[in-house]
Write a protein that holds these residues in place. Structure first.
Motif, short mmCIF file in Angstrom:
data_model
loop_
_atom_site.label_atom_id
_atom_site.label_comp_id
_atom_site.label_asym_id
_atom_site.label_seq_id
_atom_site.Cartn_x
_atom_site.Cartn_y
_atom_site.Cartn_z
N THR A 264 0.97 -1.28 -0.03
CA THR A 264 -0.08 0.05 0.11
C THR A 264 0.84 1.26 -0.19
O THR A 264 0.28 2.38 -0.50
N HIS A 307 -0.86 -3.18 -9.02
CA HIS A 307 -1.95 -2.24 -8.28
C HIS A 307 -1.93 -1.18 -9.18
O HIS A 307 -2.90 -0.80 -9.77
N THR A 310 -2.38 -1.07 -13.03
CA THR A 310 -4.14 -0.97 -13.33
C THR A 310 -4.62 0.26 -13.28
O THR A 310 -5.49 0.61 -14.22
N GLU A 327 -10.30 1.47 -7.00
CA GLU A 327 -9.25 0.62 -6.05
C GLU A 327 -9.74 -0.74 -6.02
O GLU A 327 -8.74 -1.59 -5.83
N ALA A 330 -8.02 -2.61 -9.11
CA ALA A 330 -6.57 -2.52 -8.96
C ALA A 330 -6.29 -3.50 -7.87
O ALA A 330 -5.40 -4.44 -8.39
N GLU A 331 -7.00 -3.64 -6.93
CA GLU A 331 -6.61 -4.87 -6.08
C GLU A 331 -7.15 -6.22 -6.73
O GLU A 331 -6.48 -7.24 -6.40
N ARG A 334 -4.36 -7.32 -9.00
CA ARG A 334 -3.05 -7.56 -8.10
C ARG A 334 -3.31 -9.06 -7.49
O ARG A 334 -2.45 -9.75 -7.60
N TYR A 378 -10.25 -0.78 1.22
CA TYR A 378 -9.48 -1.53 0.10
C TYR A 378 -10.01 -2.95 0.12
O TYR A 378 -10.44 -3.61 -0.87
N TRP A 382 -12.20 -4.43 -3.08
CA TRP A 382 -11.75 -5.74 -3.72
C TRP A 382 -12.61 -6.67 -3.82
O TRP A 382 -13.05 -7.55 -4.85
#
Length: 432
Positions: A264, A307, A310, A327, A330-331, A334, A378, A382
């Motif tokens: 992070t 992350h 993305t 977010e 992106a998670e 990842r 986050y 996700w």
């Protein structure tokens, strides 16, 4: 980590006000006679607001002519021409400008332009040092890095000039740093000498003394691009600039310190726009840079970059995407990237989300959620995207994300049949 700020690099309008002495200087370039006129009423000099429109236009034309020659000098590799308007009596200024030229030449600009934007309020210290003829102005640098930027973007500089010997001479390049766009002017070419390492469409910027690190980061970044392409089902050319320099001031105002020792706080994607007006973006997002936390640059690997990659891949779609989707996607990429390797799993993260975060999920995470409890925000974001990927598949997930980017959450029900409240409820029940 708080949700990263966007980089709005561009023009910011300033009121033309002043308290100190400013002069009206007629154009000293472009074939106009080099005549400086000091306008006074008693002992008080004219302020910028008192200059006639013709005087201001002439001054702008003259300084812009100097700036245009400097831009041409960068493109041509003409160090002498670039340094020609720099005050030769100031060794430190000359050294900074020489280093700036050296760095700029390494970036391979497809286009480069400098021009004045607006005058700054007088600085008593600069007026005392350089006299009442000192003219301080915001200078816009409009540039396009070849192979990276599809269109030009802007950043700003603060320069002070004085008329001398029939032209305008640059006498200061740091006096207004704190007045400039919060972070836009702090670019990687403004510090120590850099080394650029290229791998495919990935360009990594490191300190000249850390070329080996540049190769390592470039390799990790190239792998991260491939991982994003595997799970992001829309076209993306993979072009990205990664800044991995040791100086803590490199884009430091963009940095939001986190806690712990994980992905992070490793890196941050910074979106670039065509311009800015009064603190707000103007035009479409052009692309992104990735800024690596200087403290972690030597430990960066592919998983830590996916992350942020993305974010780069999706940045140009639009600005209406809700934060949980930004977010969460992106998670999602990842975590999927990690589990592409059969020897690795995100099960500990999955368990923590199920047991600690989902019971608290009542609605789709908002900016306030990220500010109040980043770990929960986050994690649940996700999980929501994981649910959508399971329900829609990655191709339709990408379509949904693109629609959210332009239409906001109003696209949710059209693409999924679910309202925001229904989506939060369904994701909370999802077993994963």
């Amino acid at each position: 980590m708080k949700h990263p700020k966007r980089l709005f690099a561009g023009v910011a309008a300033l009121a033309l006000t002043a308290s100190g002495a400013v002069v009206a200087v007629r154009a000293l370039d472009g074939g106009v006679p080099a005549t400086a006129v000091l306008a006074k009423t008693g002992t008080a000099s004219k302020t910028p607001g008192e200059l006639s429109a013709a005087e201001q236009a002439a001054r702008k034309k003259a300084v812009d002519a100097v700036l245009a020659r400097r831009a041409a000098a960068v493109r041509k590799g003409d160090l002498k021409g670039f340094l020609a308007p720099v005050d030769p009596k100031q060794a430190e200024l000359v050294a900074r400008q020489r280093l700036l030229f050296t760095n700029l030449r390494k970036f391979g600009f497809a286009t480069l332009q400098y021009f004045t934007a607006d005058a700054f309020q007088d600085s008593p210290a600069l007026v005392e040092k350089f006299g009442m003829t000192a003219f301080s102005t915001r200078v816009m640098m409009r540039y396009q890095i070849g192979g990276l930027d599809p269109r030009p973007v802007q950043t700003d500089l603060g320069y002070t000039f004085v008329p001398r010997g029939g032209t305008w001479v640059l006498v200061d390049d740091t006096g207004f740093d704190e007045t400039l766009t919060e972070a836009g002017h702090r670019q990687p070419w403004d510090f120590e000498e850099v080394q650029l390492v290229r791998r495919g469409k990935v360009v990594v910027v490191v300190d000249k003394r850390e070329a080996a690190l540049g190769k390592k980061v470039a390799s990790a970044a190239d792998q991260a691009v491939k991982s994003v392409r595997r799970h992001w089902k829309r076209p993306w050319n993979g072009a990205v600039l990664v800044v991995a320099m040791p100086q803590v001031r490199v884009m430091s105002t963009l940095w939001t310190a986190g806690s712990g020792d994980g992905w992070t706080i490793a890196a941050k994607a910074v979106t670039l726009f065509e311009g800015e007006q009064m603190g707000k973006p103007v035009g479409r997002p052009i692309g992104s840079r990735i800024v690596v936390n200087p403290a972690l640059r030597k430990r960066l690997d592919k998983d830590l970059l996916v992350h942020e990659m993305t974010h780069v891949a999706t940045a140009t779609l639009g600005m209406n995407t809700p934060i949980w989707a930004v977010e969460g996607l992106a998670e999602y990429v990842r975590c999927r990237s990690i589990e592409d390797d059969p020897h690795w799993s995100v099960d500990p993260y999955r368990k923590r989300v199920r047991t600690a975060y989902l019971p608290k999920l009542k609605s789709l995470p908002s900016t306030a959620t990220f500010d109040g409890d980043a770990d929960l925000a986050y994690g649940t974001s996700w999980w929501i995207v994981e649910y959508l990927a399971d329900k829609l598949g990655e191709k339709k997930l990408a379509t949904l994300y693109a629609d959210l980017s332009t239409q906001g959450e109003s696209a949710l029900q059209k693409d999924t049949g679910l309202t925001p409240t229904q989506l939060a409820t369904a994701a909370k029940k999802f077993k994963g």
